[in-house]
Scaffold this motif. Structure first.
Motif, short mmCIF file in Angstrom:
data_model
loop_
_atom_site.label_atom_id
_atom_site.label_comp_id
_atom_site.label_asym_id
_atom_site.label_seq_id
_atom_site.Cartn_x
_atom_site.Cartn_y
_atom_site.Cartn_z
N ILE A 46 0.86 -1.18 0.00
CA ILE A 46 0.00 0.00 0.00
C ILE A 46 0.89 1.23 0.00
CG2 ILE A 46 -1.77 1.31 1.23
CD1 ILE A 46 -2.61 -1.36 2.56
N THR A 47 0.74 2.04 -1.01
CA THR A 47 1.44 3.33 -1.09
C THR A 47 0.63 4.24 -2.00
OG1 THR A 47 3.61 4.39 -1.37
CG2 THR A 47 2.99 2.75 -3.03
N SER A 48 1.07 5.47 -2.15
CA SER A 48 0.32 6.41 -2.97
C SER A 48 0.31 5.98 -4.43
CB SER A 48 0.92 7.81 -2.84
OG SER A 48 2.28 7.79 -3.20
N GLU A 49 -0.72 6.41 -5.12
CA GLU A 49 -0.92 6.00 -6.51
C GLU A 49 0.25 6.42 -7.41
OE1 GLU A 49 -4.81 5.79 -9.34
OE2 GLU A 49 -4.49 7.65 -8.25
N PHE A 50 0.77 7.65 -7.23
CA PHE A 50 1.86 8.11 -8.08
C PHE A 50 3.15 7.33 -7.82
CE2 PHE A 50 3.26 10.44 -4.38
CZ PHE A 50 4.62 10.62 -4.57
N HIS A 51 3.30 6.80 -6.62
CA HIS A 51 4.51 6.08 -6.22
C HIS A 51 4.40 4.58 -6.50
CE1 HIS A 51 8.16 5.41 -3.98
NE2 HIS A 51 7.57 4.79 -2.97
N MET A 52 3.21 4.09 -6.80
CA MET A 52 2.97 2.66 -6.92
C MET A 52 3.75 1.97 -8.03
SD MET A 52 1.75 0.01 -5.57
CE MET A 52 0.55 0.54 -4.36
N PRO A 53 3.83 2.48 -9.25
CA PRO A 53 4.55 1.73 -10.29
C PRO A 53 6.00 1.43 -9.90
CG PRO A 53 3.24 3.46 -11.30
CD PRO A 53 3.17 3.68 -9.80
N THR A 69 12.64 -18.32 -0.27
CA THR A 69 12.38 -19.24 0.84
C THR A 69 10.91 -19.43 1.19
OG1 THR A 69 12.64 -17.44 2.41
CG2 THR A 69 14.60 -18.75 1.91
N LEU A 70 10.05 -18.51 0.79
CA LEU A 70 8.63 -18.63 1.10
C LEU A 70 7.81 -18.51 -0.18
CD1 LEU A 70 8.48 -16.32 4.24
CD2 LEU A 70 8.42 -18.81 4.22
N ASN A 71 6.61 -19.00 -0.14
CA ASN A 71 5.72 -18.93 -1.29
C ASN A 71 4.82 -17.70 -1.15
OD1 ASN A 71 4.21 -19.43 -3.53
ND2 ASN A 71 3.38 -21.37 -2.81
N TRP A 72 5.33 -16.56 -1.59
CA TRP A 72 4.60 -15.32 -1.46
C TRP A 72 4.34 -14.68 -2.81
CZ3 TRP A 72 9.13 -14.04 2.04
CH2 TRP A 72 10.31 -13.86 1.30
N LYS A 73 3.33 -13.86 -2.83
CA LYS A 73 2.97 -13.11 -4.03
C LYS A 73 2.77 -11.66 -3.59
CE LYS A 73 -0.81 -12.56 -7.30
NZ LYS A 73 -2.18 -12.94 -7.59
N VAL A 74 3.36 -10.72 -4.32
CA VAL A 74 3.21 -9.30 -4.00
C VAL A 74 2.17 -8.70 -4.94
CG1 VAL A 74 4.38 -7.08 -3.83
CG2 VAL A 74 5.63 -9.17 -3.28
N THR A 75 1.17 -8.08 -4.34
CA THR A 75 0.17 -7.33 -5.11
C THR A 75 0.15 -5.90 -4.57
OG1 THR A 75 -1.64 -7.97 -3.65
CG2 THR A 75 -1.23 -9.38 -5.56
N CYS A 76 -0.63 -5.03 -5.20
CA CYS A 76 -0.62 -3.64 -4.76
C CYS A 76 -2.03 -3.10 -4.56
CB CYS A 76 0.15 -2.77 -5.73
SG CYS A 76 -0.48 -2.77 -7.41
N LEU A 77 -2.09 -2.11 -3.69
CA LEU A 77 -3.33 -1.41 -3.40
C LEU A 77 -2.99 0.07 -3.29
CD1 LEU A 77 -6.34 -1.76 -2.73
CD2 LEU A 77 -5.69 -2.07 -0.35
N PRO A 78 -3.15 0.82 -4.38
CA PRO A 78 -2.74 2.23 -4.35
C PRO A 78 -3.72 3.09 -3.54
CG PRO A 78 -3.57 1.64 -6.52
CD PRO A 78 -3.60 0.39 -5.70
N ALA A 79 -3.16 4.01 -2.79
CA ALA A 79 -3.95 5.01 -2.07
C ALA A 79 -4.08 6.24 -2.96
CB ALA A 79 -3.27 5.36 -0.76
N MET A 80 -5.13 6.99 -2.77
CA MET A 80 -5.40 8.15 -3.60
C MET A 80 -4.34 9.24 -3.41
SD MET A 80 -9.18 9.71 -4.07
CE MET A 80 -9.10 11.02 -2.89
#
Length: 139
Positions: A46-53, A69-80
């Motif tokens: 989670i971070t600002s929309e302009f900073h997300m890319p 070492t772990l089975n993780w997936k990173v997704t994003c949730l932009p803040a306005m």
């Protein structure tokens, strides 16, 4: 709750001074916190929309470094965003290009962390003492 995420599932990383450091420190914290987890799980950035890319690319890179070492997936949730200048948006693009030139070829976590602590302006003792204070947050 923040943007639909329960507060007990939110981790605020506060050891870094920049995005590369934040991604690497988050990986350390999450890897240690989730040490006994064997099932796949999702990390939501989670971070600002302009900073997300730029943030998303850096976090995806940091969490893909070997050893994986772990089975993780990173997704994003932009803040306005509110009131972000064109100059600041351009800075994001320049910083993303700089990250790609200086970091993306690193494929090993240990190598990335050593580079962060040894050569990065915001973490290296030599760089900090040369600059006297942290003033240039480049990444």
């Amino acid at each position: 709750r923040y943007l639909g995420v329960p507060s007990n599932k939110i981790f605020l990383e506060s050891s870094s001074t920049d995005t590369v450091g934040s991604a690497l420190f988050c990986r350390i914290y999450i890897q240690n916190f989730m040490m006994n987890i064997t099932k796949p799980f999702e990390i939501v950035l989670i971070t600002s929309e302009f900073h997300m890319p730029r943030s998303f690319e850096i976090f995806r890179w940091a969490f893909s470094l070997k050893p994986y070492t772990l089975n993780w997936k990173v997704t994003c949730l932009p803040a306005m965003d509110c009131g972000i200048s064109k100059a600041r948006k351009n800075h994001e693009l320049v910083s993303l290009d700089r990250f790609r030139c200086e970091w993306i070829e690193i494929k090993n976590f240990q190598e990335a962390f050593i580079r962060l602590l040894s050569y990065h302006d915001n973490y290296s003792n030599e760089q900090i003492s040369n600059n006297k204070f942290v003033r240039n947050l480049n990444y």
